[in-house]
Write an enzyme that holds these catalytic residues in place. Structure first.
Site, mmCIF file in Angstrom:
data_model
loop_
_atom_site.group_PDB
_atom_site.id
_atom_site.type_symbol
_atom_site.label_atom_id
_atom_site.label_comp_id
_atom_site.label_asym_id
_atom_site.label_seq_id
_atom_site.Cartn_x
_atom_site.Cartn_y
_atom_site.Cartn_z
ATOM 1 N N SER A 109 45.897 70.680 66.878
ATOM 2 C CA SER A 109 46.934 70.910 65.891
ATOM 3 C C SER A 109 48.055 71.772 66.458
ATOM 4 O O SER A 109 47.822 72.607 67.345
ATOM 5 C CB SER A 109 46.329 71.594 64.662
ATOM 6 O OG SER A 109 47.326 72.043 63.769
ATOM 7 N N TYR A 132 53.927 68.906 62.916
ATOM 8 C CA TYR A 132 54.697 68.818 61.687
ATOM 9 C C TYR A 132 56.179 68.698 62.040
ATOM 10 O O TYR A 132 56.611 69.070 63.125
ATOM 11 C CB TYR A 132 54.467 70.059 60.820
ATOM 12 C CG TYR A 132 53.040 70.261 60.393
ATOM 13 C CD1 TYR A 132 52.502 69.540 59.333
ATOM 14 C CD2 TYR A 132 52.209 71.179 61.044
ATOM 15 C CE1 TYR A 132 51.186 69.718 58.928
ATOM 16 C CE2 TYR A 132 50.890 71.379 60.651
ATOM 17 C CZ TYR A 132 50.389 70.640 59.593
ATOM 18 O OH TYR A 132 49.088 70.818 59.204
ATOM 19 N N THR A 158 51.917 64.490 60.964
ATOM 20 C CA THR A 158 51.398 64.639 59.601
ATOM 21 C C THR A 158 52.559 64.548 58.625
ATOM 22 O O THR A 158 53.529 65.295 58.737
ATOM 23 C CB THR A 158 50.661 65.974 59.440
ATOM 24 O OG1 THR A 158 49.496 65.968 60.268
ATOM 25 C CG2 THR A 158 50.228 66.186 57.999
ATOM 26 N N LYS A 254 49.916 60.342 59.987
ATOM 27 C CA LYS A 254 48.733 60.770 59.241
ATOM 28 C C LYS A 254 49.147 61.201 57.839
ATOM 29 O O LYS A 254 49.981 62.092 57.684
ATOM 30 C CB LYS A 254 48.049 61.940 59.957
ATOM 31 C CG LYS A 254 46.822 62.493 59.245
ATOM 32 C CD LYS A 254 46.206 63.616 60.067
ATOM 33 C CE LYS A 254 45.002 64.226 59.377
ATOM 34 N NZ LYS A 254 45.372 65.006 58.163
ATOM 35 N N SER A 276 45.036 59.160 54.486
ATOM 36 C CA SER A 276 44.514 60.508 54.326
ATOM 37 C C SER A 276 45.194 61.196 53.156
ATOM 38 O O SER A 276 46.388 60.993 52.914
ATOM 39 C CB SER A 276 44.761 61.323 55.604
ATOM 40 O OG SER A 276 44.376 62.680 55.443
ATOM 41 N N HIS A 278 44.613 64.537 53.163
ATOM 42 C CA HIS A 278 44.446 65.874 53.747
ATOM 43 C C HIS A 278 43.167 66.540 53.241
ATOM 44 O O HIS A 278 43.110 67.751 53.018
ATOM 45 C CB HIS A 278 45.662 66.759 53.436
ATOM 46 C CG HIS A 278 46.094 67.629 54.585
ATOM 47 N ND1 HIS A 278 47.041 67.239 55.492
ATOM 48 C CD2 HIS A 278 45.694 68.865 54.977
ATOM 49 C CE1 HIS A 278 47.235 68.192 56.384
ATOM 50 N NE2 HIS A 278 46.413 69.194 56.103
ATOM 51 N N ILE A 312 34.425 61.638 54.666
ATOM 52 C CA ILE A 312 33.365 61.041 55.479
ATOM 53 C C ILE A 312 32.263 62.066 55.713
ATOM 54 O O ILE A 312 32.490 63.125 56.295
ATOM 55 C CB ILE A 312 33.907 60.571 56.840
ATOM 56 C CG1 ILE A 312 34.999 59.528 56.663
ATOM 57 C CG2 ILE A 312 32.776 60.059 57.717
ATOM 58 C CD1 ILE A 312 34.550 58.186 56.229
ATOM 59 N N GLY A 332 36.841 66.172 59.531
ATOM 60 C CA GLY A 332 37.391 67.520 59.643
ATOM 61 C C GLY A 332 36.323 68.538 59.316
ATOM 62 O O GLY A 332 35.746 69.168 60.205
ATOM 63 N N ARG A 333 36.002 68.677 58.019
ATOM 64 C CA ARG A 333 34.916 69.591 57.639
ATOM 65 C C ARG A 333 33.605 69.192 58.309
ATOM 66 O O ARG A 333 32.750 70.048 58.551
ATOM 67 C CB ARG A 333 34.744 69.588 56.123
ATOM 68 C CG ARG A 333 35.923 70.182 55.351
ATOM 69 C CD ARG A 333 35.650 70.156 53.850
ATOM 70 N NE ARG A 333 36.770 70.678 53.068
ATOM 71 C CZ ARG A 333 37.762 69.925 52.579
ATOM 72 N NH1 ARG A 333 37.772 68.610 52.814
ATOM 73 N NH2 ARG A 333 38.720 70.482 51.870
#
Length: 383
Positions: A109, A132, A158, A254, A276, A278, A312, A332-333
């Site tokens: 990122s 960004y 993004t 994204k 997505s 987010h 997911i 992500g998580r």
């Protein structure tokens, strides 16, 4: 609870909750507003059923995919996420190494805590750079040039974060960078002293992609201020088309959620899109990527690579997304909880469990390669 006792997404989440101070755990865990979209991202898979075939001969399974020109050994990649060294002192270094072990892609990122150059030099697996769109056009150009010189394969813009989402958990704890904690938040840090010890005994927390532009001391700009002061809400398709031309390579958007936007992405030369919301952290009440997947694949799947993230948690979720036409899915998580729980061994265990689930589920579905999954592999309730 130990890492060896973690067998799924929820186990890793529980271990991370035990090890992180409350404000930092809630930063990972939380969503926007009432967190309705956060919950629905995963529950959306529940109304889709898999239809297994039998007696097909499944002794050998190949789950590799090619997405945006990158060969991945498994159809799951580690989406770019911010501030990873807050969750574990190894941060992106741990995630990149674990992703390399399993032959998949990882993202860095623009709010990352390890430089994209260091990671590109150390690891050979495909690397995405997520950024960004800033008011300062020169900064945008400089960031792309830096990624190009570092050898990054995929540029990912993004487009769903023109402003920050309303994350009320963070407002309650006072979580921000730099820290401005409430009394309750300070107490949460006090009762988890190991996090603080690790934080102060390892290298200084940095944002190497942005440290020339964001003052970590809280002067010119904080992370919250970054979204409100530096990002450009006037960004439009012409701006992005210019960036796609300048990058002249694999370019992904994204945060795409409509057929119309997916078509525009294809028209301006994007090679991929990620459906997505987010992770439910921006517009609460927005539709889930899984529910949008079929119609977007039908519209543009022959013109660019369609991926999705948000929600997911299981190998079966991955197979359902692939059956509807996704080329790969991001988590992500799904790796941040393991990272917080145990660093690189945690991320490796999470990816290993996901790979084992996908392999087992492919065998149970009667398929030996991802391209054998199709709309005939699933049915939606009521159909």
């Amino acid at each position: 609870m130990r890492l060896s006792q973690c067998h799924n997404f929820h186990d890793f989440r529980q271990l991370a909750k035990r090890r992180l101070p409350g404000p930092i755990f809630n930063y990972i865990d939380g969503g926007a507003d009432d967190e309705t979209t956060l919950r629905q991202n995963t529950s959306s898979f529940d109304h889709c059923d898999l239809l297994p075939s039998v007696l097909t001969g499944v002794s050998d399974v190949d789950m590799s995919v090619t997405v945006m020109g990158q060969k991945l050994d498994m159809p799951v990649y580690c989406s770019p996420t911010a501030l990873q060294r807050l969750f574990h002192h190894k941060g992106e270094r741990a995630v990149a190494a674990a992703a390399e072990k399993y032959g998949t892609m990882f993202g860095v990122s623009s709010l990352g805590t390890v430089s994209l150059e260091e990671l590109r030099q150390k690891h050979k697996n495909p690397q995405v750079y997520q950024f960004y769109f800033h008011k300062d056009r020169g900064l945008n150009a400089a960031m792309m040039q830096r990624a190009k010189e570092a050898g990054v394969e995929v540029m990912m813009l993004t487009v769903d974060s023109i402003t920050g989402g309303n994350r009320e958990r963070d407002l309650r704890t006072g979580f921000s960078i730099p820290f401005r904690l409430t009394l309750e938040g300070l107490i949460q840090f006090a009762i988890k002293p190991m996090w603080g010890i690790n934080y102060v005994t390892h290298e200084r927390f940095r944002l190497p992609q942005l440290e020339e532009h964001v003052d970590m001391g809280g002067g010119a700009s904080s992370i919250g201020g970054y979204f409100t002061e530096m990002l450009d809400p006037s960004m439009n398709w012409d701006d992005v088309a210019e960036m796609v031309r300048d990058w002249d390579g694999q370019f992904c958007l994204k945060g795409i959620m409509t057929v119309e936007d997916a078509r525009r992405a294809a028209e301006i030369g994007c090679t991929g899109i990620v459906l997505s919301n987010h992770g439910g952290r921006q517009l609460d009440g927005s539709r889930t990527p899984f529910d949008q997947l079929s119609e977007i694949v039908d519209a543009v799947g022959d013109r660019l690579d369609v991926m999705m993230d948000s929600g997911i948690q299981r190998g079966t979720h991955v197979l359902k997304a692939l059956s509807l036409g996704a080329k790969a899915v991001g988590i992500g998580r799904g790796y941040l909880y393991p990272l917080a729980a145990a660093g690189q061994p945690g991320v490796e265990r999470a990816l290993g469990l996901m790979r084992a689930e996908i392999e087992r589920d492919m065998k149970l579905m009667g398929v030996t390669s991802v391209d054998q999954l199709s709309r005939d592999s699933v049915r939606f309730r009521g159909q």
